[in-house]
Design a protein around this motif. Structure first.
Motif, PDB file in Angstrom:
ATOM      1  N   LEU A   1     -23.839 -13.617 -56.206  1.00  0.00           N
ATOM      2  CA  LEU A   1     -24.406 -12.448 -56.859  1.00  0.00           C
ATOM      3  C   LEU A   1     -25.412 -12.882 -57.911  1.00  0.00           C
ATOM      4  O   LEU A   1     -25.246 -13.898 -58.573  1.00  0.00           O
ATOM      5  CB  LEU A   1     -23.296 -11.625 -57.524  1.00  0.00           C
ATOM      6  N   GLY A   2     -26.416 -12.055 -58.089  1.00  0.00           N
ATOM      7  CA  GLY A   2     -27.407 -12.323 -59.123  1.00  0.00           C
ATOM      8  C   GLY A   2     -26.929 -11.816 -60.469  1.00  0.00           C
ATOM      9  O   GLY A   2     -25.862 -11.220 -60.610  1.00  0.00           O
TER      10      GLY A   2
ATOM     11  N   ILE B   1     -23.978  -5.217 -63.740  1.00  0.00           N
ATOM     12  CA  ILE B   1     -23.519  -3.911 -63.277  1.00  0.00           C
ATOM     13  C   ILE B   1     -22.008  -3.919 -63.067  1.00  0.00           C
ATOM     14  O   ILE B   1     -21.307  -2.982 -63.461  1.00  0.00           O
ATOM     15  CB  ILE B   1     -24.261  -3.505 -61.985  1.00  0.00           C
ATOM     16  N   ALA B   2     -21.492  -4.990 -62.473  1.00  0.00           N
ATOM     17  CA  ALA B   2     -20.045  -5.099 -62.263  1.00  0.00           C
ATOM     18  C   ALA B   2     -19.304  -5.133 -63.594  1.00  0.00           C
ATOM     19  O   ALA B   2     -18.244  -4.506 -63.749  1.00  0.00           O
ATOM     20  CB  ALA B   2     -19.726  -6.336 -61.430  1.00  0.00           C
ATOM     21  N   GLY B   3     -19.855  -5.850 -64.576  1.00  0.00           N
ATOM     22  CA  GLY B   3     -19.233  -5.897 -65.900  1.00  0.00           C
ATOM     23  C   GLY B   3     -19.228  -4.543 -66.580  1.00  0.00           C
ATOM     24  O   GLY B   3     -18.239  -4.145 -67.206  1.00  0.00           O
ATOM     25  N   ILE B   4     -20.342  -3.814 -66.459  1.00  0.00           N
ATOM     26  CA  ILE B   4     -20.428  -2.482 -67.064  1.00  0.00           C
ATOM     27  C   ILE B   4     -19.422  -1.540 -66.408  1.00  0.00           C
ATOM     28  O   ILE B   4     -18.735  -0.769 -67.091  1.00  0.00           O
ATOM     29  CB  ILE B   4     -21.866  -1.937 -66.951  1.00  0.00           C
ATOM     30  N   ILE B   5     -19.321  -1.600 -65.095  1.00  0.00           N
ATOM     31  CA  ILE B   5     -18.366  -0.749 -64.386  1.00  0.00           C
ATOM     32  C   ILE B   5     -16.936  -1.091 -64.796  1.00  0.00           C
ATOM     33  O   ILE B   5     -16.112  -0.211 -65.040  1.00  0.00           O
ATOM     34  CB  ILE B   5     -18.556  -0.869 -62.863  1.00  0.00           C
ATOM     35  N   LEU B   6     -16.644  -2.384 -64.904  1.00  0.00           N
ATOM     36  CA  LEU B   6     -15.304  -2.812 -65.324  1.00  0.00           C
ATOM     37  C   LEU B   6     -14.986  -2.314 -66.729  1.00  0.00           C
ATOM     38  O   LEU B   6     -13.886  -1.807 -66.985  1.00  0.00           O
ATOM     39  CB  LEU B   6     -15.185  -4.334 -65.240  1.00  0.00           C
TER      40      LEU B   6
END
Length: 118
Positions: free
Chosen positions: A48-49, A55-60
């Motif tokens: 992943l870039g 984005i994954a961190g923000i969603i988490l």
């Protein structure tokens, strides 16, 4: 199709597929296809870039912010209800004991009244 030889075992591929169909792709074509897929995989990059990880961190974080207070409140309500149930049980026990003591007091008064008369 090949001719039948009673001394040679029959191969299933010889019966189902003729020789012209067996070699659809040559070895050179296979190698070219593998090279193309390898080069395509290298140009795409691995993993992943930075953008996807952000984005994954923000969603988490959003999921945690939404779920942690709910879990905290649910646990608080559970333990408060346990305390309320304990206090309700103690209250009921004390009411029963109060009734018993009033009954004992009334019986002692009755005995005292009877003993004073004699």
């Amino acid at each position: 199709m090949k001719e039948y030889n009673p001394h040679k075992p029959i191969n299933l591929d010889d019966i189902i597929l003729p020789d012209s169909v067996k070699m659809r792709v040559s070895e050179e074509e296979k190698d070219m296809l593998f090279e193309e897929t390898d080069s395509a995989n290298l140009t795409q990059g691995k993993g992943l870039g930075k953008r996807e990880l952000k984005i994954a961190g923000i969603i988490l974080c959003a999921v945690l912010v939404a779920c942690v207070p709910k879990i905290y409140l649910a646990n608080s309500i559970y333990y408060l209800s346990k305390d309320i149930a304990l206090l309700q049980t103690q209250h009921d026990t004390l009411l029963d004991e109060n009734k018993r003591l009033k009954h004992d007091l009334e019986s002692l008064r009755y005995k005292f009244i009877i003993l004073e008369e004699f």
